[in-house]
Design a protein around this motif. Structure first.
Motif, PDB file in Angstrom:
ATOM      1  N   ASP A 123       5.085  -2.783  12.902  1.00  0.00           N
ATOM      2  CA  ASP A 123       4.545  -1.438  12.666  1.00  0.00           C
ATOM      3  C   ASP A 123       3.154  -1.366  13.302  1.00  0.00           C
ATOM      4  N   ASP A 124       2.560  -0.175  13.288  1.00  0.00           N
ATOM      5  CA  ASP A 124       1.200  -0.079  13.852  1.00  0.00           C
ATOM      6  C   ASP A 124       0.168  -0.631  12.879  1.00  0.00           C
ATOM      7  N   THR A 128      -0.901  -0.967   2.167  1.00  0.00           N
ATOM      8  CA  THR A 128      -0.478  -1.626   0.911  1.00  0.00           C
ATOM      9  C   THR A 128       0.661  -2.617   1.141  1.00  0.00           C
ATOM     10  N   THR A 131       5.670  -0.152   2.733  1.00  0.00           N
ATOM     11  CA  THR A 131       6.679   0.267   3.720  1.00  0.00           C
ATOM     12  C   THR A 131       7.400  -0.945   4.295  1.00  0.00           C
TER      13      THR A 131
HETATM   14  P1  AMP Z   1       1.665   0.862   3.690  1.00  0.00           P
HETATM   15  O1  AMP Z   1       3.111   1.032   3.341  1.00  0.00           O
HETATM   16  O2  AMP Z   1       0.747   1.281   2.589  1.00  0.00           O
HETATM   17  O3  AMP Z   1       1.378  -0.531   4.202  1.00  0.00           O
HETATM   18  O4  AMP Z   1       1.346   1.882   4.858  1.00  0.00           O
HETATM   19  C1  AMP Z   1       1.683   1.592   6.176  1.00  0.00           C
HETATM   20  C2  AMP Z   1       2.308   2.767   6.869  1.00  0.00           C
HETATM   21  O5  AMP Z   1       1.570   3.967   6.648  1.00  0.00           O
HETATM   22  C3  AMP Z   1       2.312   2.533   8.360  1.00  0.00           C
HETATM   23  O6  AMP Z   1       3.543   3.016   8.882  1.00  0.00           O
HETATM   24  C4  AMP Z   1       1.133   3.319   8.884  1.00  0.00           C
HETATM   25  O7  AMP Z   1       1.446   3.953  10.093  1.00  0.00           O
HETATM   26  C5  AMP Z   1       0.826   4.336   7.785  1.00  0.00           C
HETATM   27  N1  AMP Z   1      -0.611   4.302   7.382  1.00  0.00           N
HETATM   28  C6  AMP Z   1      -1.062   3.951   6.173  1.00  0.00           C
HETATM   29  N2  AMP Z   1      -2.410   4.056   6.100  1.00  0.00           N
HETATM   30  C7  AMP Z   1      -2.813   4.469   7.324  1.00  0.00           C
HETATM   31  C8  AMP Z   1      -4.096   4.740   7.913  1.00  0.00           C
HETATM   32  N3  AMP Z   1      -5.234   4.606   7.235  1.00  0.00           N
HETATM   33  N4  AMP Z   1      -4.131   5.128   9.213  1.00  0.00           N
HETATM   34  C9  AMP Z   1      -2.981   5.256   9.926  1.00  0.00           C
HETATM   35  N5  AMP Z   1      -1.755   5.023   9.429  1.00  0.00           N
HETATM   36  C10 AMP Z   1      -1.649   4.625   8.148  1.00  0.00           C
END
Ligand code: AMP
Length: 179
Positions: A123-124, A128, A131
């Motif tokens: 992922d980019d 947390t 995802t």
């Molecule tokens: P998480 O599941 O909380 O790890 O969130 C990761 C996913 O949400 C990735 O697909 C990111 O592209 C997006 N994401 C979450 N926070 C951000 C952020 N601050 N800036 C850009 N993308 C984010």
């Protein structure tokens, strides 16, 4: 000369405070990947960091596709898209994960993974970890082996790394921000 300039890669990620909600500091990789040299450098750097050869790279929409497909092409791996519910036409499996308020769900095709496939999840950004851990659960349910999780960016104040490592996965990240 260094093959990759991590400072230059970092400098070309645009940070937008307060998007999409006031508490989020959004890391925008569109400003990085529109630069032909830096996009290539970034994908090459991500590929070179791997210490296994994946059969499949799987990535969640939408920004996981931008790095995952380029890496798959370079490494000669297949690519499997992971999507929000209702987007994939074939039979799917789902996994849900908790958000601050409510839950979110990801979906992939049931026949996307062969038993024993070595899979890299890409992922980019890891925040947390919710995802990508939901993605890992689906891949294992289908018989794949999650050999690593990779993201260009890590938000270090958030629990992503701990969640991912506690679940037993290797995490590769490159550009770090506090949050
Ligand atoms: P998480 O599941 O909380 O790890 O969130 C990761 C996913 O949400 C990735 O697909 C990111 O592209 C997006 N994401 C979450 N926070 C951000 C952020 N601050 N800036 C850009 N993308 C984010």
């Amino acid at each position: 000369m260094e093959k990759y300039n991590l400072d230059q890669i970092t400098d070309n990620i645009r940070v937008i405070e307060g998007f999409p909600t006031p508490d989020i500091s959004f890391k925008d990789i569109t400003t990085l990947i529109k630069d032909k040299d830096l996009y290539k450098q970034t994908v090459d750097m991500m590929c070179d960091a791997l210490d296994f050869t994946p059969d499949i790279i799987a990535g969640p929409e939408a920004r996981g596709f931008l790095f995952g497909t380029a890496m798959a092409y370079k490494l000669g791996a297949g690519f499997v898209p992971i999507r929000k519910p209702g987007k994939l036409p074939g039979e799917t499996v789902q996994a849900s994960y908790a958000l601050e308020y409510g839950t979110d769900t990801v979906e992939m095709h049931k026949d996307a993974i062969n038993k024993g496939d070595k899979v890299l999840l890409c992922d980019d950004l890891i925040a947390t970890g919710g995802t990508i851990l939901a993605c890992a659960k689906m891949i294992e349910e289908l018989g794949g082996e999650v050999c690593g999780i990779m993201a260009l960016i890590e938000l270090e104040d958030l629990p992503g790394r701990k969640m991912i490592e506690d679940a037993g996965y290797k995490l590769y990240t490159f550009v770090k921000y506090a949050h």
